[in-house]
Design an enzyme around this catalytic site. Sequence first.
Site, PDB file in Angstrom:
ATOM      1  N   CYS A   1      -7.280   0.143   6.046  1.00  0.00           N
ATOM      2  CA  CYS A   1      -7.300  -0.234   7.458  1.00  0.00           C
ATOM      3  C   CYS A   1      -8.685  -0.046   8.076  1.00  0.00           C
ATOM      4  O   CYS A   1      -9.597  -0.805   7.793  1.00  0.00           O
ATOM      5  CB  CYS A   1      -6.207   0.487   8.233  1.00  0.00           C
ATOM      6  SG  CYS A   1      -5.848  -0.295   9.834  1.00  0.00           S
TER       7      CYS A   1
ATOM      8  N   HIS B   1      -1.050  -1.329   5.993  1.00  0.00           N
ATOM      9  CA  HIS B   1      -0.636   0.038   5.699  1.00  0.00           C
ATOM     10  C   HIS B   1       0.460  -0.003   4.637  1.00  0.00           C
ATOM     11  O   HIS B   1       1.633  -0.180   4.948  1.00  0.00           O
ATOM     12  CB  HIS B   1      -0.127   0.712   6.976  1.00  0.00           C
ATOM     13  CG  HIS B   1      -1.217   1.089   7.924  1.00  0.00           C
ATOM     14  ND1 HIS B   1      -1.730   2.362   7.994  1.00  0.00           N
ATOM     15  CD2 HIS B   1      -1.915   0.356   8.813  1.00  0.00           C
ATOM     16  CE1 HIS B   1      -2.693   2.399   8.910  1.00  0.00           C
ATOM     17  NE2 HIS B   1      -2.820   1.195   9.416  1.00  0.00           N
TER      18      HIS B   1
ATOM     19  N   GLU C   1       1.719   2.304   3.108  1.00  0.00           N
ATOM     20  CA  GLU C   1       2.603   3.449   3.254  1.00  0.00           C
ATOM     21  C   GLU C   1       3.592   3.288   4.408  1.00  0.00           C
ATOM     22  O   GLU C   1       4.521   4.090   4.551  1.00  0.00           O
ATOM     23  CB  GLU C   1       1.766   4.717   3.479  1.00  0.00           C
ATOM     24  CG  GLU C   1       1.075   4.808   4.829  1.00  0.00           C
ATOM     25  CD  GLU C   1      -0.151   3.910   4.989  1.00  0.00           C
ATOM     26  OE1 GLU C   1      -0.751   3.926   6.070  1.00  0.00           O
ATOM     27  OE2 GLU C   1      -0.514   3.200   4.024  1.00  0.00           O
TER      28      GLU C   1
END
Length: 650
Positions: A527, A615, A617
Site C-alpha cells: 500500500c 491489502h 490481509e
Amino acid sequence: MHPLLDRVLASDGSLPFALLRRHGGTDVEVLTGDVVDADLLGDIPLDGAPVLAVVPFRQARERGFTVHDDGAPLRCLVVRESERVPLADALATLPPEPVPAEPLGFDIADDEYAGMVRRVIDDEIGQGAGANFVLMRRFEARTDAPPVATLTSWFRALLVHEVGSYWTFAVHAPAPHGAQGPAAAGVSLAGATPERHLTLQDGVARMNPISGTYRHPVTGPTREGVLEFLRDTKENEELFMVVDEEMKMMSALCPDGGRILGPYLKQMARLSHTEYLLEGRTAADPRDALRLTMFAPTVTGSPMENACTVIARHETRPRGYYSGFLALFEPAPGAGPTAYSLDAPILIRTAYLHGDGRVSVPAGATLVRHSVPEHEVAETHAKAAGVLASLGLVERGAGPDAVVDLTAQDGVAEALTVRNRQLAEFWVRPQDDAPAVVDASPLSGRSVLVVDHEDQFTTMLAHQLRHLGMDARVVRWDAVTDVLADDLVVLGPGPGDPRDATDPRIAAVARRVEERVGAGRPLLAVCLSHQVLAGLAGFPVRPLRAPRQGVRLESDVFGTRAAVGYYNTFGAAVTTLSAADAGTPVARLALEPSVDAEGVVTSLRGPGVASVQGHLESVLSSDGFAVLESAVRHALGVADRAVPGALRAS
C-alpha cells in the site's frame, strides 16, 4: 425486600452505585463500594474484588495517540456489596416519572456539523489520512433535579423504552477524598449502549463491531426499508472497514488470530445496525487487553492512530467519556485471586449529568468516502433521539403499533448472508483449522521484519505470514534499527501522501527501500510502501479520481484475477523512466508492473522485490492469502507452488 436498591434510592448522592442490566439478563445488578481513581489501565486495582471502571477517551494517550486531554478521571468502583433484583421488581421500585429538564439543543448547529463532514471527506479521506472517521456533537440540556433521582429515573426509562441494548446502566461515582482538579468532579451517567467492545471469559476474547445505520420511520421499520439498507454500498463498506480495524486488534491480542461470525442485525427502538462477532483465544491480562484495543473504530475511525489525530484536528472540545467504555472486572471462579473475566461495553447512547446541572448526550456519525453531509447530520439526530426520548428531552411520539422482528422478515437473513461472499475464508474459518505448515516448506522458519507505519494492518499481515510458517514480528517504523538482518522485510501500509518527502514516515520508507534493494535483500512493500517504491522506480504517483477506501476490487495480478480489498487514495501509473531516474538502484531493477483497467499499478515485481497496492490481509481479500504467499515466494526466489483456480498468482 431489596435493601441495597432501597439504600441507593434513599441516598443523598454521597453513596457510589451502579445499576446494570446486561445483555439478555432478567435481573438488575446493584453495586456499591469504594471509589478510587487510576492513572493508567494497568493501575486498575484487581485484588480479588469486582471492579467497575469508567474509562475516558483521554486514555488513548496510553497508546501514544493524540487526544484533547480534559483530565477526565479513570474512575473505579471497587465493589464491596451487590445484589440482584428481578427486572419486574426494579421497574416497580425505581421512580416512574421523568425528572424535569430544559432541552437546549446541539452544541454544534446542523449546518456547521455538515461543513465539518465535508472537510473530513475532502481534506482527510481525500488526502489519504484514512478510510473512515467519527465526529462527535452533543445534545445539551439542564436540570435542577438531584443526581440520584435523575439517574435512577433515566435508568428506568431506558429499561422501558429501549430494546436491543447490550448494557443498560446508571453509574454514580463521586470523587474520592482528596481529589483535585478535573478529578474532583463526580462521574454520573446513564445509557443503553448497543455495542460490546471486548469481553474475556475462560480465555476467549470477543469483540462486536457494529456499523451501518437504518433509521426507522416514525411508523416503524419495514421489510422493504431494511432490505434497501442491507443493499446500500455505503452501509456495507462502513461495516467492513470497522471489521478490518477490529481484526487488527484481535490479531495483536490473540496469538492464533481471530475468527469472524455473522453478520447479524442489531435492532433497537429507533435504529437498526449491522454487526459481526469476532472471537479468538488469549491469555492476556484483561487490563492489557483493553489497552491493546483502545478504542473501537466504530467511534473513532481507521487507521486508529491517525483517526485520533483527525478527531483532535476537527473536534474542538474534549470527548470526556464518549467513545470510552465501562469495564466490569469479575473474579474468575476457582482461578486464583488475580484472575478476572471482563465485560466492557462502549460508552455510546449515554447521557451525562454534570455537577452544575448540565446534561449532555453525545452522538457521532461514521464518515466514509460516500458520506452525504446531510445524511450524517440526520444520523446524529437519530442516534441521540433514542436516549433523549426515553429521558423526556424530546417528544417520544406514539411509535409503531407493534414491534416488527426485522430478522424474521422474508429475505432479510439471505441478504445478511450475501455479505459474507465478500469475506476472506482465512478470517471466517476457525484459526485452529488453518492448514498445517509442512516443516520442509522453503518458507518455514524464515525471519520476517514487518514495519508498521501507523496502521495495524501489519498485525494481520504478520499473523498470515506465521501461517505460512515464517517467524514474523512487527516493529514500529521509528523503532527499526536494522533492515538488512532478516530474510524478508515487509514494509507496511500507513496514512498520508506518499509524495511528501518531508513526512518522516515517508522518508523512512524511501530510505529503507533503497537500503534493502541496494543490498540485494528480499523486500515486500504494501500500500503506502508500494506507492513509495513505485515512485522511486519511476512510476508517477497521483491522487486517484475517487478514493478506494474500503473497496473490494477484482483486478489483474500478473495474469491472474484476484479479489482484494483496497484502502488507498493515491495510486501509481505506468510511464517511461526518465534519464534522471534510470541511475538509481530501484530504477535499475526495471520493475515489472501489473496494471488494472483504470491504469493504476496494482503490483510490482523484480529480482528480490514484490509489492502490492491492495491489502492482502484485509477481510475483504478473498484471494489475499494465496496472493501473499505468491508474493513472498517471488521476493525470496522460492518456486511458487500450485494454487487452484482464481487463487493462483504467479
